[in-house]
Design a protein around this motif. Structure first.
Motif, PDB file in Angstrom:
ATOM      1  N   UNK A 106     -10.942   1.753   0.943  1.00  0.00           N
ATOM      2  CA  UNK A 106     -11.653   2.715   0.105  1.00  0.00           C
ATOM      3  C   UNK A 106     -10.880   2.966  -1.195  1.00  0.00           C
ATOM      4  N   UNK A 107     -11.624   3.380  -2.214  1.00  0.00           N
ATOM      5  CA  UNK A 107     -10.996   3.652  -3.498  1.00  0.00           C
ATOM      6  C   UNK A 107      -9.925   4.726  -3.370  1.00  0.00           C
ATOM      7  N   UNK A 108     -10.207   5.763  -2.558  1.00  0.00           N
ATOM      8  CA  UNK A 108      -9.217   6.833  -2.411  1.00  0.00           C
ATOM      9  C   UNK A 108      -8.086   6.468  -1.474  1.00  0.00           C
ATOM     10  N   UNK A 109      -8.101   5.225  -0.940  1.00  0.00           N
ATOM     11  CA  UNK A 109      -6.979   4.752  -0.144  1.00  0.00           C
ATOM     12  C   UNK A 109      -5.963   4.002  -0.998  1.00  0.00           C
ATOM     13  N   UNK A 110      -6.398   3.533  -2.175  1.00  0.00           N
ATOM     14  CA  UNK A 110      -5.464   2.811  -3.046  1.00  0.00           C
ATOM     15  C   UNK A 110      -4.884   3.711  -4.122  1.00  0.00           C
ATOM     16  N   UNK A 111      -5.496   4.899  -4.306  1.00  0.00           N
ATOM     17  CA  UNK A 111      -5.004   5.809  -5.331  1.00  0.00           C
ATOM     18  C   UNK A 111      -5.239   7.251  -4.909  1.00  0.00           C
ATOM     19  N   UNK A 139     -10.064  14.464 -12.429  1.00  0.00           N
ATOM     20  CA  UNK A 139      -9.067  13.900 -11.527  1.00  0.00           C
ATOM     21  C   UNK A 139      -7.966  13.235 -12.357  1.00  0.00           C
ATOM     22  N   UNK A 140      -6.708  13.431 -11.938  1.00  0.00           N
ATOM     23  CA  UNK A 140      -5.637  12.555 -12.417  1.00  0.00           C
ATOM     24  C   UNK A 140      -5.422  11.513 -11.332  1.00  0.00           C
ATOM     25  N   UNK A 141      -5.547  10.249 -11.709  1.00  0.00           N
ATOM     26  CA  UNK A 141      -5.520   9.154 -10.739  1.00  0.00           C
ATOM     27  C   UNK A 141      -4.155   8.476 -10.792  1.00  0.00           C
ATOM     28  N   UNK A 142      -3.490   8.411  -9.648  1.00  0.00           N
ATOM     29  CA  UNK A 142      -2.164   7.797  -9.576  1.00  0.00           C
ATOM     30  C   UNK A 142      -2.051   6.991  -8.286  1.00  0.00           C
ATOM     31  N   UNK A 143      -1.042   6.160  -8.208  1.00  0.00           N
ATOM     32  CA  UNK A 143      -0.783   5.410  -6.977  1.00  0.00           C
ATOM     33  C   UNK A 143       0.682   5.032  -6.912  1.00  0.00           C
ATOM     34  N   UNK A 144       1.237   5.160  -5.738  1.00  0.00           N
ATOM     35  CA  UNK A 144       2.618   4.728  -5.517  1.00  0.00           C
ATOM     36  C   UNK A 144       2.661   3.323  -4.924  1.00  0.00           C
TER      37      UNK A 144
END
Length: 398
Positions: free
Chosen positions: A214-219, A297-302
């Protein structure tokens, strides 16, 4: 100010003329822009004004000022100023009108409107034609550089999106290898990393060995704050970034909020912002430090590079807009479950690493260009009123 400057009024120096109606049924797409108070709205096969000019919002976006670099058709929601090179420099006139806050002279509270008589009565100081040309040339050079940076970014964005879609949505390299062809636009070492077959998934066929999530699983999608709860203190406050600021790319004239908000709600240049309510947009923010307002939303990913979650979010944007438009409310929006419903194809680590070396430089250059364009725009806006009023004089070579 010197003898080269004279006192006049807007009406004397650059009288506003009324635009002329051009209904949609009468418009034939052509070379000449049809311009309203909101800017260019269509095109037509012939112009009303056969020279460069200026369009001033009369109704709707009252007081807006737009430069027309060539022949154009201003419609009846706008005034216009046509070129008169023996009496005024048209680009200087444009910059002059930009400094007069015409949008604050609305005369109709129900439908915002600019009263021509009021605008004509505004006093202005006018330099000689030669000095007008110098000022216009200097400010125009800044604007031209800003336009070039933005055009470059539009090209970079288009290339990055095309490559991303080809490789991660349409799977063109995999299809090429299945057919015994060399993938286009890719060196042999990178092509070797792509699989040559598909396998079934919840999305249908995807490249063998790749995953679906899902999109919210990558960011992470961090929703902004109700910033009225954090009023400014007067000391090192932050400009508030709302949907309007996201759309125009800066925080000029925005509200302020206290810096006591948690650090994660502070937006910095290069952050990916997604407005999920009202006007849905996904942008890389480069308008300076600010505070993240609700509905953004601020979209980030580690775990994944910026290009990956930025381009995947943009890939789903049209669908998100359709969802928002279907809402029976005055302000359409999406919900968090729609982020979960939006699926992402995740390539192998080796492919992601190789593609990162290609796409990350695109994103980095876009950010650099955006920051530079914003710096130049700030410089222009700082110098503009000083040059136009004569407070600041351009140096001359001896």
């Amino acid at each position: 100010m010197g003898s080269e400057w004279t006192t006049s009024t807007v009406g004397e120096f650059c009288p506003f003329k009324y635009g002329k109606g051009l209904p949609q049924r009468a418009r034939v797409a052509g070379l000449f822009p049809v311009m309203s108070s909101a800017g260019v709205v269509a095109s037509h096969t012939e112009p009303l004004v056969k020279s460069p000019g200026i369009v001033i919002g009369r109704k709707g976006t009252a007081g807006s000022v737009t430069f027309a670099p060539g022949p154009f058709w201003p419609i009846d929601t706008a005034f216009y100023v046509e070129d008169d090179p023996t009496n005024r420099d048209i680009r200087f006139t444009y910059y002059l009108l930009k400094t007069l806050a015409l949008s604050e002279m609305n005369s109709d509270s129900a439908v915002p409107g600019l009263n021509r008589e009021n605008a004509h009565a505004v006093a202005v100081c006018i330099p000689s034609l030669a000095m007008q040309a110098e000022i216009a040339s200097f400010l125009g050079a800044l604007d031209d550089r800003i336009s070039l940076l933005r055009e470059t970014n539009a090209t970079l964005e288009a290339i990055a999106h095309a490559l991303f879609k080809s490789w991660f949505v349409d799977f063109d390299p995999v299809r090429a290898k299945m057919e015994g062809r060399a993938p286009e636009g890719m060196d042999e070492a990178t092509a070797t990393l792509f699989p040559d077959s598909f396998e079934e998934s919840e999305l249908g066929l995807v490249p063998k060995g790749w995953g679906v999530t899902s999109l919210d699983a990558v960011a992470s999608f961090l929703n902004g704050l109700a910033l009225q709860k954090f009023p400014p203190t007067g000391i090192d406050d932050l400009p508030v970034i709302k949907i309007a600021q996201l759309r125009k790319g800066d925080t000029v004239g925005s509200d302020l909020a206290s810096r006591t908000i948690k650090p994660e709600y502070v937006v910095k240049n290069g952050d990916v912002l997604f407005s999920w309510s009202g006007s849905l947009e996904v942008e890389i923010w480069c308008g300076g430090e600010g505070a993240l307002n609700q509905h953004l939303f601020k979209v980030t990913s580690s775990d994944y590079p910026k290009w990956f979650y930025y381009l995947w979010t943009r890939q789903h944007l049209d669908n998100f807009r359709q969802i928002a438009a279907s809402k029976a409310t005055t302000m359409g929006h999406i919900q968090r479950r729609h982020l979960s419903d939006a699926k992402v194809v995740v390539a192998s680590d080796t492919v992601l690493k190789a593609v990162d070396e290609i796409l990350s430089p695109f994103i980095e250059r876009i950010v650099v260009n955006l920051v530079q364009a914003q710096t130049l725009a700030t410089l222009r806006d700082t110098l503009l009123p000083r040059l136009i009023s004569g407070q600041l004089r351009l140096p001359h070579d001896n």
